[in-house]
Design a protein around this motif. Structure first.
Motif, mmCIF file in Angstrom:
data_model
loop_
_atom_site.group_PDB
_atom_site.id
_atom_site.type_symbol
_atom_site.label_atom_id
_atom_site.label_comp_id
_atom_site.label_asym_id
_atom_site.label_seq_id
_atom_site.Cartn_x
_atom_site.Cartn_y
_atom_site.Cartn_z
ATOM 1 N N ARG A 156 -13.336 -0.589 3.682
ATOM 2 C CA ARG A 156 -14.135 -1.053 4.821
ATOM 3 C C ARG A 156 -13.801 -2.480 5.232
ATOM 4 N N MET A 157 -12.768 -3.056 4.609
ATOM 5 C CA MET A 157 -12.168 -4.254 5.184
ATOM 6 C C MET A 157 -10.655 -4.072 5.155
ATOM 7 N N LEU A 158 -10.065 -4.301 6.330
ATOM 8 C CA LEU A 158 -8.619 -4.198 6.440
ATOM 9 C C LEU A 158 -8.051 -5.587 6.633
ATOM 10 N N GLN A 159 -7.147 -5.988 5.725
ATOM 11 C CA GLN A 159 -6.516 -7.296 5.839
ATOM 12 C C GLN A 159 -5.099 -7.081 6.372
ATOM 13 N N ALA A 160 -4.630 -8.006 7.197
ATOM 14 C CA ALA A 160 -3.273 -7.868 7.743
ATOM 15 C C ALA A 160 -2.755 -9.223 8.218
ATOM 16 N N GLN A 161 -1.428 -9.350 8.199
ATOM 17 C CA GLN A 161 -0.746 -10.619 8.483
ATOM 18 C C GLN A 161 0.054 -10.483 9.777
ATOM 19 N N SER A 162 -0.189 -11.388 10.707
ATOM 20 C CA SER A 162 0.427 -11.232 12.027
ATOM 21 C C SER A 162 1.686 -12.091 12.203
ATOM 22 N N HIS A 163 2.615 -11.561 12.958
ATOM 23 C CA HIS A 163 3.826 -12.299 13.346
ATOM 24 C C HIS A 163 4.262 -11.760 14.701
ATOM 25 N N VAL A 164 4.824 -12.638 15.528
ATOM 26 C CA VAL A 164 5.338 -12.166 16.807
ATOM 27 C C VAL A 164 6.726 -11.578 16.593
ATOM 28 N N ASN A 165 6.920 -10.386 17.147
ATOM 29 C CA ASN A 165 8.236 -9.760 17.103
ATOM 30 C C ASN A 165 8.619 -9.409 18.532
ATOM 31 N N GLN A 213 0.852 -1.195 0.000
ATOM 32 C CA GLN A 213 0.000 0.000 0.000
ATOM 33 C C GLN A 213 0.881 1.236 0.000
ATOM 34 N N GLU A 214 0.326 2.329 -0.472
ATOM 35 C CA GLU A 214 1.055 3.605 -0.439
ATOM 36 C C GLU A 214 0.603 4.494 0.714
ATOM 37 N N VAL A 215 -0.684 4.345 1.097
ATOM 38 C CA VAL A 215 -1.225 5.285 2.087
ATOM 39 C C VAL A 215 -1.552 4.563 3.399
ATOM 40 N N ASP A 216 -1.505 5.312 4.494
ATOM 41 C CA ASP A 216 -1.642 4.708 5.825
ATOM 42 C C ASP A 216 -3.095 4.288 6.121
ATOM 43 N N ILE A 217 -3.277 3.634 7.252
ATOM 44 C CA ILE A 217 -4.584 3.049 7.602
ATOM 45 C C ILE A 217 -5.679 4.117 7.654
ATOM 46 N N ALA A 218 -5.364 5.233 8.313
ATOM 47 C CA ALA A 218 -6.386 6.280 8.440
ATOM 48 C C ALA A 218 -6.801 6.783 7.060
ATOM 49 N N THR A 219 -5.834 6.900 6.159
ATOM 50 C CA THR A 219 -6.152 7.368 4.806
ATOM 51 C C THR A 219 -6.942 6.311 4.041
ATOM 52 N N GLN A 220 -6.541 5.041 4.198
ATOM 53 C CA GLN A 220 -7.306 3.965 3.545
ATOM 54 C C GLN A 220 -8.770 4.035 3.969
ATOM 55 N N LEU A 221 -8.988 4.187 5.283
ATOM 56 C CA LEU A 221 -10.363 4.238 5.795
ATOM 57 C C LEU A 221 -11.083 5.477 5.271
ATOM 58 N N VAL A 264 -17.160 -1.881 9.762
ATOM 59 C CA VAL A 264 -15.790 -2.145 9.299
ATOM 60 C C VAL A 264 -15.447 -3.607 9.579
ATOM 61 N N SER A 265 -14.837 -4.253 8.592
ATOM 62 C CA SER A 265 -14.430 -5.652 8.766
ATOM 63 C C SER A 265 -12.913 -5.751 8.865
ATOM 64 N N LEU A 266 -12.473 -6.707 9.637
ATOM 65 C CA LEU A 266 -11.038 -6.962 9.807
ATOM 66 C C LEU A 266 -10.775 -8.408 9.418
ATOM 67 N N LEU A 267 -9.794 -8.625 8.570
ATOM 68 C CA LEU A 267 -9.428 -9.978 8.153
ATOM 69 C C LEU A 267 -7.956 -10.170 8.481
ATOM 70 N N PHE A 268 -7.719 -10.911 9.546
ATOM 71 C CA PHE A 268 -6.343 -11.070 9.997
ATOM 72 C C PHE A 268 -5.868 -12.497 9.745
ATOM 73 N N THR A 269 -4.634 -12.621 9.287
ATOM 74 C CA THR A 269 -4.063 -13.956 9.143
ATOM 75 C C THR A 269 -3.248 -14.279 10.394
ATOM 76 N N ASN A 270 -3.175 -15.567 10.652
ATOM 77 C CA ASN A 270 -2.610 -16.040 11.915
ATOM 78 C C ASN A 270 -1.640 -17.192 11.627
ATOM 79 N N PRO A 271 -0.586 -16.900 10.816
ATOM 80 C CA PRO A 271 0.268 -17.994 10.339
ATOM 81 C C PRO A 271 1.030 -18.699 11.456
#
Ligand code: NAG
Length: 309
Positions: free
Chosen positions: A78-87, A65-73, A125-132
């Motif tokens: 209206r759906m934000l997808q994101a991939q999780s990892h422990v850091n 993406q080029e623009v931040d979350i607030a700008t996307q919204l 708003v929908s959230l679609l998170f991956t949990n690899p």
């Protein structure tokens, strides 16, 4: 006698008050009056792929993406997808690995979403998170949703799976205050599940992802049943990748920003949607998942598929 009539008077007064201040129903939902009466399962939403992986730097190969979350919204995602990892012991959103692209903690991300929700009470708003890495919904994810203030806003399905036709209307969701829909790709249906974190593939199917063919041939790639694809919602993975083999000597797929104006153009999105519709009872896609959502026609296309354009 006297006290009784006082009580009678009081209860009449409170009844009058209840009648005088009726429950206020949402009249505009996700920007359109028509959507208040439409079932969530019958709406096309624009979705941001790897929403956290934003950068203005064209050399940041791991950005999607080029623009931040607030700008996307604010653009209308209206759906934000994101991939999780422990850091370092903390759940982050990262692209493939946190060394490659670290989008910060899930908690900070959700707080950004909460700020939008607070300022925009008539938006679902929908959230679609991956949990690899298979983090526990109850022990790891829920406390983060709690501290970001999202749990109380999250829609709890009356039963699973939710078929496409069984969802409440956007108006009902907004009026009930349960207007955040949370899906997780993996690990959401075990013994440590959370009522508002829904197993994605019971509710929707997806065609192949990391597509490199610009014609986006459609087939049902991921679903977990038991519902048939036509009874589920579906999301098109409308993001095009290029293989940068010459640079790394192996198959390395990255999103293709140069192709974004074409990929995210109305013709390409509609062709993909039309290719998938026969697999879904001729319905439009529920979610248009795109890279570089700020480029192209996604929002116009969503309006068109929702019957507004
Ligand atoms: C919503 O229903 C209409 C009428 O049946 C249909 O044309 C449209 O494709 C549906 N959209 C979705 C996302 O289900």
């Amino acid at each position: 006698m006297f006290s009784r009539s006082i009580w009678g008077l009081l209860s009449t007064a409170s009844l009058a008050l209840a009648v005088a201040i009726p429950f206020k129903r949402a009249t505009v939902c996700n920007g359109h009056a028509e959507l208040c009466d439409r079932s969530y399962g019958n709406v096309t939403f624009v979705a941001a792929h790897d929403s956290f992986a934003f950068s203005e730097d064209p050399l940041a190969l791991a950005r999607d993406q080029e623009v931040d979350i607030a700008t996307q919204l604010s653009l209308g995602v209206r759906m934000l997808q994101a991939q999780s990892h422990v850091n370092d012991g903390v759940l982050h959103f990262c692209h493939t690995s946190c060394a490659l692209f670290d989008g910060g903690s899930v908690e900070d991300y959700l707080k950004t979403v909460k700020t939008f929700l607070d300022a925009n009470p008539n938006e679902v708003v929908s959230l679609l998170f991956t949990n690899p890495e298979g983090q526990s919904p109850a022990n790891v994810w829920k406390p983060i949703f709690d501290s970001a203030g999202i749990s109380d806003l999250a829609f709890v399905p009356p039963s699973l799976p939710m078929s496409q036709s069984s969802w409440p209307t956007l108006g009902e969701m907004i009026d009930s205050g349960k207007r955040v829909v949370v899906f997780m790709d993996a690990g959401a249906d075990g013994s440590d599940s959370v009522d508002f974190i829904m197993p994605e593939f019971q509710m929707m199917w997806e065609p192949p992802f990391s597509e490199t063919d610009p014609t986006f041939p459609c087939k049902v790639d991921r679903t977990s049943g038991p519902l048939q694809p036509a009874e589920q919602m579906y999301m098109i993975n409308h993001n095009l990748n290029v293989n940068i083999v010459p640079l790394f000597g192996a198959e390395v797929l990255v999103s293709d920003p140069l192709a974004a104006p074409t990929t995210n153009g109305a013709d390409s999105i509609l062709a993909n949607a039309n290719g998938c519709a026969p697999l879904a009872g001729n319905r439009a896609p529920n979610f248009l998942l795109l890279d570089f959502v700020n480029i192209g026609d996604a929002f116009k296309v969503a309006d068109q598929l929702n019957g507004f354009a």
